[in-house]
Scaffold this active site. Structure first.
Site, PDB file in Angstrom:
ATOM      1  N   GLY A  89       0.810  -1.214   0.000  1.00 40.18           N
ATOM      2  CA  GLY A  89       0.000   0.000   0.000  1.00 40.18           C
ATOM      3  C   GLY A  89       0.846   1.266   0.000  1.00 40.18           C
ATOM      4  O   GLY A  89       0.516   2.243  -0.671  1.00 40.18           O
ATOM      5  N   ASN A  90       1.959   1.225   0.731  1.00 44.80           N
ATOM      6  CA  ASN A  90       2.808   2.415   0.806  1.00 44.80           C
ATOM      7  C   ASN A  90       3.388   2.807  -0.542  1.00 44.80           C
ATOM      8  O   ASN A  90       3.683   3.975  -0.786  1.00 44.80           O
ATOM      9  CB  ASN A  90       3.963   2.168   1.780  1.00 44.80           C
ATOM     10  CG  ASN A  90       3.452   1.986   3.192  1.00 44.80           C
ATOM     11  OD1 ASN A  90       2.719   2.814   3.702  1.00 44.80           O
ATOM     12  ND2 ASN A  90       3.818   0.879   3.808  1.00 44.80           N
TER      13      ASN A  90
ATOM     14  N   LYS B 128      -8.364  -9.316   8.213  1.00 43.96           N
ATOM     15  CA  LYS B 128      -7.724  -8.460   7.209  1.00 43.96           C
ATOM     16  C   LYS B 128      -8.229  -7.030   7.349  1.00 43.96           C
ATOM     17  O   LYS B 128      -9.415  -6.753   7.166  1.00 43.96           O
ATOM     18  CB  LYS B 128      -8.060  -9.009   5.820  1.00 43.96           C
ATOM     19  CG  LYS B 128      -7.671  -8.134   4.670  1.00 43.96           C
ATOM     20  CD  LYS B 128      -6.213  -8.279   4.325  1.00 43.96           C
ATOM     21  CE  LYS B 128      -5.782  -7.196   3.354  1.00 43.96           C
ATOM     22  NZ  LYS B 128      -4.327  -7.098   3.271  1.00 43.96           N
TER      23      LYS B 128
ATOM     24  N   LYS C  15      -2.350 -10.123  -0.263  1.00 43.16           N
ATOM     25  CA  LYS C  15      -1.610 -10.089  -1.532  1.00 43.16           C
ATOM     26  C   LYS C  15      -0.237 -10.733  -1.421  1.00 43.16           C
ATOM     27  O   LYS C  15       0.303 -11.221  -2.412  1.00 43.16           O
ATOM     28  CB  LYS C  15      -1.498  -8.660  -2.073  1.00 43.16           C
ATOM     29  CG  LYS C  15      -0.598  -7.719  -1.277  1.00 43.16           C
ATOM     30  CD  LYS C  15       0.737  -7.484  -1.936  1.00 43.16           C
ATOM     31  CE  LYS C  15       1.575  -6.440  -1.227  1.00 43.16           C
ATOM     32  NZ  LYS C  15       1.858  -6.628   0.186  1.00 43.16           N
TER      33      LYS C  15
ATOM     34  N   LYS D 293       4.630 -10.563   4.816  1.00 39.70           N
ATOM     35  CA  LYS D 293       5.665 -10.435   3.782  1.00 39.70           C
ATOM     36  C   LYS D 293       6.763 -11.472   4.014  1.00 39.70           C
ATOM     37  O   LYS D 293       7.204 -12.158   3.085  1.00 39.70           O
ATOM     38  CB  LYS D 293       6.275  -9.027   3.806  1.00 39.70           C
ATOM     39  CG  LYS D 293       5.264  -7.905   3.578  1.00 39.70           C
ATOM     40  CD  LYS D 293       5.946  -6.540   3.622  1.00 39.70           C
ATOM     41  CE  LYS D 293       5.022  -5.426   4.081  1.00 39.70           C
ATOM     42  NZ  LYS D 293       3.730  -5.333   3.437  1.00 39.70           N
TER      43      LYS D 293
END
Ligand code: ADP
Ligand code: MG
Length: 309
Positions: free
Chosen positions: A15-16, A129, A210, A272
Site C-alpha cells: 500500500g505504501n 484483514k 496479496k 511479507k
C-alpha cells in the site's frame, strides 16, 4: 545470484508504494505515488526483467465499501465484486504510469484474476484483514461493522474482513502466456478475487492477502525471484528496539526462526516475511523485501532483505 534477463520476477507492491505513507490520500496523491513507483519498475524493465506485478488493495477496497454503504439506494455489490473493481482501478493507474514511463516499450496489461479459496477455511469465522481507514476506539465502537485494533497510536482500529488462504490462481496459465510476451503483466490485484469451486466458480466475501497470493503466483508461473516492495529497505530483528538490526542475506531456515520468535508485526511485516520464507522453502530461488528505490540494487543482490535457501 542474478536472474537471467527473461525469467519472470514477481513484484508485490504494498500500500505504501501505491498511496504514499500517510493517509488519507487525495486521488492526485495516489497517482503521484503510483508514478514514483512506476519509475523504479521501468528501470527493472530496462534491465531485462519480465515483471509480474501484484498489489494490495486494503485501503482502497475498504473505502469502496464505505462509498457504496453511504448510497443505500444504489445496488450493494458483494465484496468479491469490489475487489474486482480495485483490480481495475489500481491496475489502470499503474498500467498507465508504466506505459508513460517507456512509451511504446512496456505495453503493460492488467488481468482480472481470480483465486480459489477453501469454503471451509477457518478465516471465514474470524475476520483479520484490515481494510479502509483507521479509527479511534470511540469511532470504532460506533461502526455498524466489525473492527479490531491493528495498529498503534491514537487511531489503531480498522474494519476487518475474512482473509482465507489462496489455494490456486484460476488464470495461472494465461498469466504465464502473457509473461512470455516479455512485457509487464499486472495481476492478482488485491490478492485476487476470492472464489470457491462450487459446480462453477462462485465469488465469496473476503479479501485475500496479496503477499500470500504473490507467493503462490510466483510458484505457479515458475518465477525464480519474489520481490515484496514496501516502505522499509529491510526486515529488521528487534524492530523499533535497541539492538535493531537489518537482515541482509538470510537463509529461509534462519528467517523462519525469527518468524517463530515473533520478530515481525502481524498484518504488516509478518505476511511479507512468511510469503518470502514459504516461496524459498517450496521451490523459489530467492525472495527479497525492500523499497521501490532499492529494487534495481536488490535484484542485483546488493540491497534489501534477501532470502535464500
Ligand atoms: P505495505 O503497505 O507496504 O504493505 P505495511 O505498513 O503493511 O506496508 O508493512 C511495512 C511496515 O512494517 C513498515 O513500515 C514497518 O513499520 C512495519 N514493521 C513491523 N515489523 C517490522 C520489522 N521487524 N522490520 C521492518 N518493518 C517492520
Ligand atoms: Mg500493508
Amino acid at each position: 545470484m542474478v536472474d537471467a534477463p527473461g525469467s519472470p520476477v514477481v513484484v508485490a507492491l504494498g500500500g505504501n508504494t501505491l498511496l504514499g505513507q500517510h493517509g488519507p490520500w487525495t486521488a492526485d496523491e495516489e497517482v503521484a505515488a503510483i508514478e514514483r513507483t512506476a519509475g523504479r519498475l521501468a528501470d527493472a524493465v530496462d534491465a531485462g526483467y519480465d515483471l509480474v506485478l501484484t498489489h494490495g488493495n486494503g485501503p482502497q477496497v475498504g473505502n469502496l465499501m464505505l462509498q457504496q454503504e453511504s448510497a443505500p439506494d444504489t445496488p450493494q455489490h458483494p465484496l468479491d465484486v469490489l475487489v474486482a473493481e480495485t483490480q481495475a482501478s489500481i491496475g489502470y493507474l499503474l498500467q498507465r504510469a508504466l506505459d508513460n514511463e517507456r512509451p511504446g516499450v512496456t505495453e503493460t496489461l492488467t488481468l482480472v484474476t481470480q483465486v480459489v479459496v477453501d469454503p471451509d477455511d477457518p478465516a471465514f469465522d474470524s475476520p483479520t484483514k484490515p481494510v479502509g481507514p483507521f479509527y479511534t476506539e470511540a469511532e470504532a465502537s460506533s461502526k455498524p461493522f466489525e473492527t479490531r485494533a491493528v495498529g498503534d497510536g491514537e487511531r489503531p482500529y480498522r474494519r476487518v474482513v475474512p482473509s482465507p488462504e489462496p489455494v490456486s490462481v484460476v488464470e495461472a496459465d494465461e498469466i504465464s502466456r502473457l509473461v512470455d510476451r516479455g512485457k509487464p503483466v499486472i495481476c492478482g490485484g488485491g490478492g485476487g478475487v476470492p472464489v470457491v469451486r462450487d459446480g462453477g466458480l462462485r465469488g465469496v466475501e473476503a479479501v485475500v492477502d496479496k503477499d500470500h497470493t504473490s507467493r503462490l503466483l510466483a510458484s505457479e508461473v515458475g518465477a525464480e525471484t519474489l520481490v515484496v516492495l514496501t516502505d522499509v529497505e529491510y526486515a529488521y530483528v528487534n524492530y523499533g528496539e535497541s539492538g535493531q538490526r537489518p537482515l541482509r542475506e538470510v537463509s529461509a531456515a534462519a528467517l523462519r526462526r525469527h518468524l517463530d520468535d515473533g520478530a515481525f508485526a502481524a498484518g504488516s511485516m509478518h505476511p511479507k516475511v512468511e510469503a518470502c520464507c514459504r516461496f524459498v522453502e517450496e521451490d523459489g530461488e530467492r525472495a527479497v523485501i525492500t523499497t521501490p528505490e532499492r529494487l534495481a540494487d536488490a535484484l542485483a543482490g546488493d540491497a534489501g532483505t534477501r532470502v535464500v535457501s
